[in-house]
Write a protein that holds these residues in place. Structure first.
Motif, PDB file in Angstrom:
ATOM      1  N   GLN A   1       0.820  -1.216   0.000  1.00 55.24           N
ATOM      2  CA  GLN A   1       0.000   0.000   0.000  1.00 55.24           C
ATOM      3  C   GLN A   1       0.854   1.267   0.000  1.00 55.24           C
ATOM      4  O   GLN A   1       0.405   2.310  -0.481  1.00 55.24           O
ATOM      5  N   LEU A   2       2.077   1.183   0.531  1.00 57.64           N
ATOM      6  CA  LEU A   2       2.945   2.362   0.573  1.00 57.64           C
ATOM      7  C   LEU A   2       4.035   2.301  -0.495  1.00 57.64           C
ATOM      8  O   LEU A   2       5.047   2.985  -0.397  1.00 57.64           O
ATOM      9  N   GLY A   3       3.809   1.490  -1.525  1.00 50.34           N
ATOM     10  CA  GLY A   3       4.758   1.435  -2.630  1.00 50.34           C
ATOM     11  C   GLY A   3       5.327   0.042  -2.828  1.00 50.34           C
ATOM     12  O   GLY A   3       5.057  -0.878  -2.056  1.00 50.34           O
ATOM     13  N   ASN A   4       6.133  -0.103  -3.881  1.00 51.89           N
ATOM     14  CA  ASN A   4       6.790  -1.384  -4.121  1.00 51.89           C
ATOM     15  C   ASN A   4       7.948  -1.560  -3.138  1.00 51.89           C
ATOM     16  O   ASN A   4       8.192  -0.688  -2.294  1.00 51.89           O
ATOM     17  N   ALA A   5       8.659  -2.672  -3.246  1.00 46.12           N
ATOM     18  CA  ALA A   5       9.717  -2.966  -2.276  1.00 46.12           C
ATOM     19  C   ALA A   5      10.738  -1.836  -2.199  1.00 46.12           C
ATOM     20  O   ALA A   5      11.094  -1.367  -1.113  1.00 46.12           O
ATOM     21  N   ARG A   6      11.197  -1.373  -3.352  1.00 44.54           N
ATOM     22  CA  ARG A   6      12.206  -0.303  -3.362  1.00 44.54           C
ATOM     23  C   ARG A   6      11.663   0.965  -2.692  1.00 44.54           C
ATOM     24  O   ARG A   6      12.367   1.613  -1.898  1.00 44.54           O
TER      25      ARG A   6
ATOM     26  N   GLU B   1       8.272   4.529   9.166  1.00 45.88           N
ATOM     27  CA  GLU B   1       9.098   4.200  10.335  1.00 45.88           C
ATOM     28  C   GLU B   1       9.686   2.799  10.251  1.00 45.88           C
ATOM     29  O   GLU B   1      10.787   2.546  10.758  1.00 45.88           O
ATOM     30  N   CYS B   2       8.951   1.870   9.634  1.00 44.72           N
ATOM     31  CA  CYS B   2       9.387   0.475   9.636  1.00 44.72           C
ATOM     32  C   CYS B   2       8.898  -0.242   8.383  1.00 44.72           C
ATOM     33  O   CYS B   2       7.779  -0.001   7.921  1.00 44.72           O
ATOM     34  N   THR B   3       9.740  -1.111   7.842  1.00 45.15           N
ATOM     35  CA  THR B   3       9.300  -2.014   6.774  1.00 45.15           C
ATOM     36  C   THR B   3       9.857  -3.396   7.058  1.00 45.15           C
ATOM     37  O   THR B   3      10.920  -3.542   7.666  1.00 45.15           O
ATOM     38  N   VAL B   4       9.124  -4.415   6.641  1.00 42.79           N
ATOM     39  CA  VAL B   4       9.572  -5.801   6.780  1.00 42.79           C
ATOM     40  C   VAL B   4       9.703  -6.359   5.373  1.00 42.79           C
ATOM     41  O   VAL B   4       8.718  -6.432   4.634  1.00 42.79           O
TER      42      VAL B   4
ATOM     43  N   ALA C   1      15.664 -11.376  -0.279  1.00 35.77           N
ATOM     44  CA  ALA C   1      15.793 -11.411  -1.742  1.00 35.77           C
ATOM     45  C   ALA C   1      15.588 -10.042  -2.378  1.00 35.77           C
ATOM     46  O   ALA C   1      16.104  -9.770  -3.461  1.00 35.77           O
ATOM     47  N   PHE C   2      14.832  -9.154  -1.713  1.00 33.61           N
ATOM     48  CA  PHE C   2      14.565  -7.818  -2.257  1.00 33.61           C
ATOM     49  C   PHE C   2      15.542  -6.770  -1.728  1.00 33.61           C
ATOM     50  O   PHE C   2      15.448  -5.603  -2.093  1.00 33.61           O
ATOM     51  N   LEU C   3      16.470  -7.183  -0.870  1.00 32.07           N
ATOM     52  CA  LEU C   3      17.337  -6.221  -0.199  1.00 32.07           C
ATOM     53  C   LEU C   3      18.760  -6.188  -0.751  1.00 32.07           C
ATOM     54  O   LEU C   3      19.533  -5.315  -0.398  1.00 32.07           O
ATOM     55  N   GLY C   4      19.083  -7.149  -1.633  1.00 28.26           N
ATOM     56  CA  GLY C   4      20.451  -7.235  -2.135  1.00 28.26           C
ATOM     57  C   GLY C   4      20.917  -5.996  -2.865  1.00 28.26           C
ATOM     58  O   GLY C   4      22.099  -5.650  -2.825  1.00 28.26           O
ATOM     59  N   GLY C   5      19.998  -5.292  -3.530  1.00 28.85           N
ATOM     60  CA  GLY C   5      20.372  -4.072  -4.234  1.00 28.85           C
ATOM     61  C   GLY C   5      20.781  -2.943  -3.296  1.00 28.85           C
ATOM     62  O   GLY C   5      21.565  -2.067  -3.660  1.00 28.85           O
ATOM     63  N   PHE C   6      20.240  -2.966  -2.080  1.00 29.14           N
ATOM     64  CA  PHE C   6      20.570  -1.951  -1.075  1.00 29.14           C
ATOM     65  C   PHE C   6      21.754  -2.399  -0.211  1.00 29.14           C
ATOM     66  O   PHE C   6      22.548  -1.586   0.230  1.00 29.14           O
ATOM     67  N   ASN C   7      21.819  -3.695   0.020  1.00 28.96           N
ATOM     68  CA  ASN C   7      22.825  -4.257   0.914  1.00 28.96           C
ATOM     69  C   ASN C   7      23.273  -5.614   0.369  1.00 28.96           C
ATOM     70  O   ASN C   7      22.709  -6.644   0.735  1.00 28.96           O
ATOM     71  N   PRO C   8      24.293  -5.633  -0.494  1.00 28.21           N
ATOM     72  CA  PRO C   8      24.728  -6.896  -1.106  1.00 28.21           C
ATOM     73  C   PRO C   8      25.123  -7.968  -0.096  1.00 28.21           C
ATOM     74  O   PRO C   8      25.039  -9.160  -0.403  1.00 28.21           O
ATOM     75  N   VAL C   9      25.530  -7.546   1.091  1.00 27.58           N
ATOM     76  CA  VAL C   9      25.974  -8.509   2.109  1.00 27.58           C
ATOM     77  C   VAL C   9      24.868  -9.505   2.452  1.00 27.58           C
ATOM     78  O   VAL C   9      25.116 -10.689   2.686  1.00 27.58           O
ATOM     79  N   VAL C  10      23.619  -9.040   2.450  1.00 28.41           N
ATOM     80  CA  VAL C  10      22.499  -9.886   2.864  1.00 28.41           C
ATOM     81  C   VAL C  10      22.220 -10.988   1.839  1.00 28.41           C
ATOM     82  O   VAL C  10      21.565 -11.990   2.158  1.00 28.41           O
ATOM     83  N   SER C  11      22.762 -10.857   0.641  1.00 26.36           N
ATOM     84  CA  SER C  11      22.558 -11.871  -0.393  1.00 26.36           C
ATOM     85  C   SER C  11      23.256 -13.185  -0.073  1.00 26.36           C
ATOM     86  O   SER C  11      23.081 -14.174  -0.795  1.00 26.36           O
TER      87      SER C  11
END
Length: 323
Positions: A55-60, A72-75, A79-89
């Protein structure tokens, strides 16, 4: 406009919590429980309002909104976070989190899991905790009777070099295709198969256009609970502690709900006439040994020195815990 899910009226510290799943799924139900506990234990000073279904937008947009303070918070899934933080991949590496659920949780709670959370700090996000959100298995219209038969098959993956190399290691071809196009791609034979959690397979009706399933649990789907750092630091210490404890308290319930969803999905798939096989631990070990080395190499190429350090932390901790 879809109605949002709220826990009451104005609070001293309101929290918009954005995610992409539906209110019927375990992640949302868990967040409802966390919100209820936090409201009660902070005397109503901290109040969650949940915004499911993007409702507040796509993952990015949700991730950037949390970085910049609009949310304030997103969960979000790793798999959707690698572009922001490659370490989590690193979590894309097959069997990084083992079949044993207790051992997996020890890895989340120990030095490896803590290092993953800390890797978000310099990227403008405060990662509070990691929640399990299912395990991937394989389906195909070609035989999955043994690992040798993966060779020559074409599988759909998320756009990840790690996942592409995972399949290349067993002689299969991986193709990055948008999730929304996967059903048609399976139906038309553009790809032979795919990897997803069992409940995703049934929700998206992939079993209707697939002949075979092997339950491998080779890929852990993990969620990260991310807060805007400025908002988080502005909270009183006691409130931060209450929120952290509530997430930890609810996590086992979310995992149980996810496991129940997977079990129910497996029965649906069996009843539909799909040929179902459950890989034993020996076969899973063979799949891990065949795929993990190439996937780890791809991860280090992506995440560099930070990635090398993360794998060292993981290896040391896994050796200590697994014996």
């Amino acid at each position: 406009m879809m109605p949002r899910v709220a826990f009451g009226q104005a609070a001293k510290y309101p929290v918009k919590v954005a995610h992409l799943e539906s209110p019927a799924q375990p992640r949302h139900k868990g967040l409802e429980k966390v919100g209820s506990l936090v409201k009660e234990r902070t005397g109503g000073e901290v109040e969650f309002t949940l915004y499911p279904l993007s409702q507040l937008g796509n993952a990015r947009q949700m991730i950037e909104g949390t970085q910049f303070g609009a949310i304030e918070c997103t969960v979000q899934p790793a798999a959707f976070l690698g572009g922001f933080n490659p370490v989590v991949s690193v979590l894309d590496v097959p069997y990084l989190l083992p079949t044993d659920r207790a051992l997996s949780q020890q890895l989340r709670e120990g030095p490896f899991g803590k290092a993953l959370l800390e890797s978000f700090e310099k990227r403008g996000l405060h990662a509070l905790t990691e929640w399990p959100n299912g395990r991937k298995s394989l389906t195909s219209n070609k035989s999955l009777d043994n690992l040798v038969e993966l060779a020559g098959q074409k599988f759909r993956v998320m756009d990840s070099k790690i996942l592409i190399d995972q399949f290349a290691a067993v002689g299969a071809t991986a193709v990055a295709i948008n999730f929304g196009e996967l059903y048609t791609s399976l139906q038309t034979g553009l790809v032979d198969g795919q990897e997803n959690p069992l409940d995703t397979i049934t929700t998206m009706k992939f079993h209707e256009v697939q002949k075979n399933l092997v339950v491998t649990e080779h890929g852990a789907m993990e969620d990260f609970v991310l807060f805007n750092p400025t908002w988080w630091q502005a909270l009183p210490d006691g409130h931060r502690d209450i929120i952290a404890k509530a997430f930890d308290e609810v996590r086992p319930e979310v995992e149980k709900m996810k496991e129940a969803s997977a079990s129910a999905a497996l029965e649906i798939i069996k009843a539909s006439g799909v040929n179902v096989r459950v890989a034993d631990e020996a076969e899973r070990a063979k799949l891990r040994d065949a795929t993990a080395p190439k996937a780890r190499e791809a991860y280090v190429t992506l995440a560099g020195a930070e990635g090398e350090d993360m794998l060292k932390t993981y290896d040391a901790e896994y050796k200590k815990l697994a014996g």
